[in-house]
Every structure is written in C-alpha cells, then in structure tokens.
Motif scaffolding. Structure first.
Motif, PDB file in Angstrom:
ATOM      1  N   GLU A  96       0.827  -1.201   0.000  1.00 54.99           N
ATOM      2  CA  GLU A  96       0.000   0.000   0.000  1.00 54.99           C
ATOM      3  C   GLU A  96       0.865   1.257   0.000  1.00 54.99           C
ATOM      4  OE1 GLU A  96      -3.815   1.907   2.420  1.00 54.99           O
ATOM      5  OE2 GLU A  96      -2.850   0.068   3.130  1.00 54.99           O
ATOM      6  N   GLY A  97       0.524   2.186  -0.868  1.00 54.78           N
ATOM      7  CA  GLY A  97       1.280   3.423  -0.987  1.00 54.78           C
ATOM      8  C   GLY A  97       2.356   3.380  -2.042  1.00 54.78           C
ATOM      9  N   ALA A  98       2.676   2.204  -2.562  1.00 50.82           N
ATOM     10  CA  ALA A  98       3.687   2.081  -3.608  1.00 50.82           C
ATOM     11  C   ALA A  98       3.104   2.557  -4.937  1.00 50.82           C
ATOM     12  CB  ALA A  98       4.155   0.639  -3.728  1.00 50.82           C
ATOM     13  N   PRO A  99       3.961   3.018  -5.865  1.00 50.44           N
ATOM     14  CA  PRO A  99       3.452   3.422  -7.182  1.00 50.44           C
ATOM     15  C   PRO A  99       2.696   2.311  -7.897  1.00 50.44           C
ATOM     16  CG  PRO A  99       5.709   4.157  -6.882  1.00 50.44           C
ATOM     17  CD  PRO A  99       5.409   3.258  -5.732  1.00 50.44           C
ATOM     18  N   PHE A 100       3.148   1.067  -7.698  1.00 50.62           N
ATOM     19  CA  PHE A 100       2.474  -0.073  -8.319  1.00 50.62           C
ATOM     20  C   PHE A 100       1.976  -0.991  -7.193  1.00 50.62           C
ATOM     21  CE2 PHE A 100       5.767   1.307 -11.317  1.00 50.62           C
ATOM     22  CZ  PHE A 100       4.992   1.550 -12.440  1.00 50.62           C
TER      23      PHE A 100
END
Length: 326
Positions: A232-236
């Motif tokens: 969660e919160g990652a670009p992908f």
C-alpha cells in the motif's frame, strides 16, 4: 447385503453399515475409516456406522460395502427405524455439528483481530481455507444447525473487509509516462507471496531486465530512488479489482499479451484463495515447495522464476497459432 430401494428420507429412518474385517486387512480398514469421515457417519459401536437414509447415502454405503466384501470382510447395509421420538432425537444428536461451527467461529474471531495488522493477502488466503472448511461442515450438517447461517454471515463479513484491503477502493497514484524504468532498484515487502513474486518476475523478464530487487521488512520504507511495488502506498500496488501484477501489465502496455494476462488471472486467484481456476492450487504448491528449498529471498525468486517461465511458455503454446505467410 440387503438391496435398498431409493426412497424419500424420513427423520426416523437410518442406514447402518455393519462390517467385520479380518485382522490383517489394513487397506480396507483405512478405506472404511476415510469413507466414514468423508460421509459424516456416526459410530454406534466398533464396526457399526449410521447415516440418515437418503439416496446419496445409500449409494455411498453400497459402494463401500462392495469394496469391503471384495476384501473378504463380513459386511451388510441395512435400514433401521427409530422405535420412538426419543430414540430419533438421540440418533439425530449424533450428527450435531454445533462443535465444528463453534470452532470455526472461534477461528474467525481470531482472524478478525488481525485485520489491519496482518498482511491482507495472507488473511485472504486463510479465509479462503475457512470457506472450504465451512463448505465441508455444511455438507455434513444433515439437519441444519442454527449456527450454519451465523457462521456464513460472519465469514462473508470478514471476506468483504479483507477484500477491500486487498483491492483498495482508491485512485491509483499518477505515474509519469516519461519516468525511466531501466536499471532501477525495485522494492517490495516481505513476505514474498504469489503476487509479489510474480511481479518481480514480470519486472525482470519484460520491464527492466537489469533491475535490482530489494526486499523490505514489513513497515520498512523503500529507498527514495527505488520503485515500490506490491504494498500500500507504492506506485504499483493492488487496485480496486487488480493485483499488483495486473497493475504493472496495464501500465507498461503488456496486458495485450494473452499469456501474461492469464498469469495475472492466476496470481489473483492464488492471492484471494479462489480455486475456480484449475491450475491455481498446483502452482501455489510449487511456490510453497520453492519456499522450502530456498535459503533466502533471492534464491526464492530464482526458483519461482522457473515456474513462471514455464507457465508463460505453456500459455503461449495454448494460444492459436498464426498462419505462416507463404
């Protein structure tokens, strides 16, 4: 062995398997035990097993009796009727599944305490296992325990809550098309479950062949220069209806590759515990075997890359061949 005429089951009529096996008949004993457990039969005493009288149970007990007779056992299947209402109640009590429902409800209460703390994908897989357990209990709940509906509703509630965490209902972080993704460091978090492993394979095979992969501990922030994926919160990361693997496919215009799209469906099925895709359970077993063999996360990815390479080739082989040009 008495021939049984299929008829409508009644609450005061029962089927009894009466069997006596030779002392050295190990295989028939195991077959009898496993069949009894699978059917949910109650043991009146050693060698006497009871089931409600239904056409399905008649067929199953007849098949077991034929097998035992072929093994030179003494075996009969007979129809019994209760002598009064009190005896009917006592016999029905032998099939009371309250304890199994209660045990499952306790497991669900424990899992609820992990929501928001444990990895949602891992929770989803455990809930899928409990869904299968509930199906097994209900199949043997011949008289409809009042706890059946309560357990179903509780499980559905938890499944919905966990699914929202796996597929968050939010707009994915904007990604600049001009951003360079070559020779980058890509970071994801442990534990390396199916989606993260498949995404790492996808990155190295089709997106950034010279990528450096970094494995983060739970809660650890990715380095500023790394491309995050699979948390969660990652670009992908997971979207409303996609796992990270599918998010990567869409962003890098690889979702038009039918073999990769099929792997995306497979990864999603494994992550949410969906067994409707035939190969999901087998591939999950292979990934678990790789975990047992690998001594670290880099070795784990190397082992799993072999599985995804073979899947890709297999799915390519299953696609219609383009006609050769003359």
């Amino acid at each position: 062995m008495i021939g049984l005429v299929p008829g409508r089951a009644t609450e005061d009529r029962w089927l009894a398997l009466i069997a006596h096996l030779p002392q050295d008949a190990a295989n028939p004993r195991m077959a009898r035990l496993r069949t009894r457990e699978a059917l949910g039969a109650a043991a009146l005493r050693e060698g006497v097993y009871l089931l409600p009288d239904t056409p399905e149970h008649r067929h199953s007990l007849q098949e077991l009796a034929r097998y035992l007779l072929d093994a030179e056992a003494s075996c009969e299947v007979v129809v019994l009727e209760s002598t009064d209402a009190e005896q009917t109640a006592r016999l029905r009590a032998l099939f009371d599944r309250t304890a199994r429902y209660t045990e499952l409800l306790e497991i669900l209460r424990g899992l609820e305490s992990g929501i928001g703390i444990a990895d949602p994908t891992a929770l989803g897989r455990v809930l899928a296992k409990q869904r299968r357990e509930l199906a097994r209990i209900r199949a043997l709940d011949f008289y409809g325990s009042p706890l059946a509906q309560q357990t179903e509703e509780r499980l559905v509630e938890l499944e919905q809550r966990v699914r929202k965490l796996i597929f968050p209902d939010h707009t994915e972080a904007p990604l600049r098309r001009q951003q360079r993704y070559f020779r980058r460091t890509w970071a994801t978090r442990r534990p390396l479950l199916a989606d993260r492993l498949a995404s790492a394979w996808l990155i190295r095979r089709f997106i950034d062949p010279e990528a450096t992969l970094r494995w983060l501990d739970p809660g650890e922030e990715a380095p500023a220069d790394a491309v995050g994926f699979g948390f969660e919160g990652a670009p992908f990361c997971n979207g409303r209806s996609r796992v990270t693997f599918e998010t990567l496919l869409a962003h890098f215009d690889r979702d038009n590759d039918p073999a990769l799209a099929r792997i995306g469906m497979l990864v999603r099925a494994i992550d949410i515990g969906d067994r409707r895709m035939a190969e999901a359970e087998g591939v999950e077993t292979l990934l678990n075997g790789a975990r047992r063999r690998a001594t670290n996360d880099d070795e784990l990815l190397q082992e799993c890359e072999k599985t995804f390479d073979l899947l890709y080739e297999a799915y390519l082989d299953g696609l219609p061949r383009r006609p050769e040009r003359l």
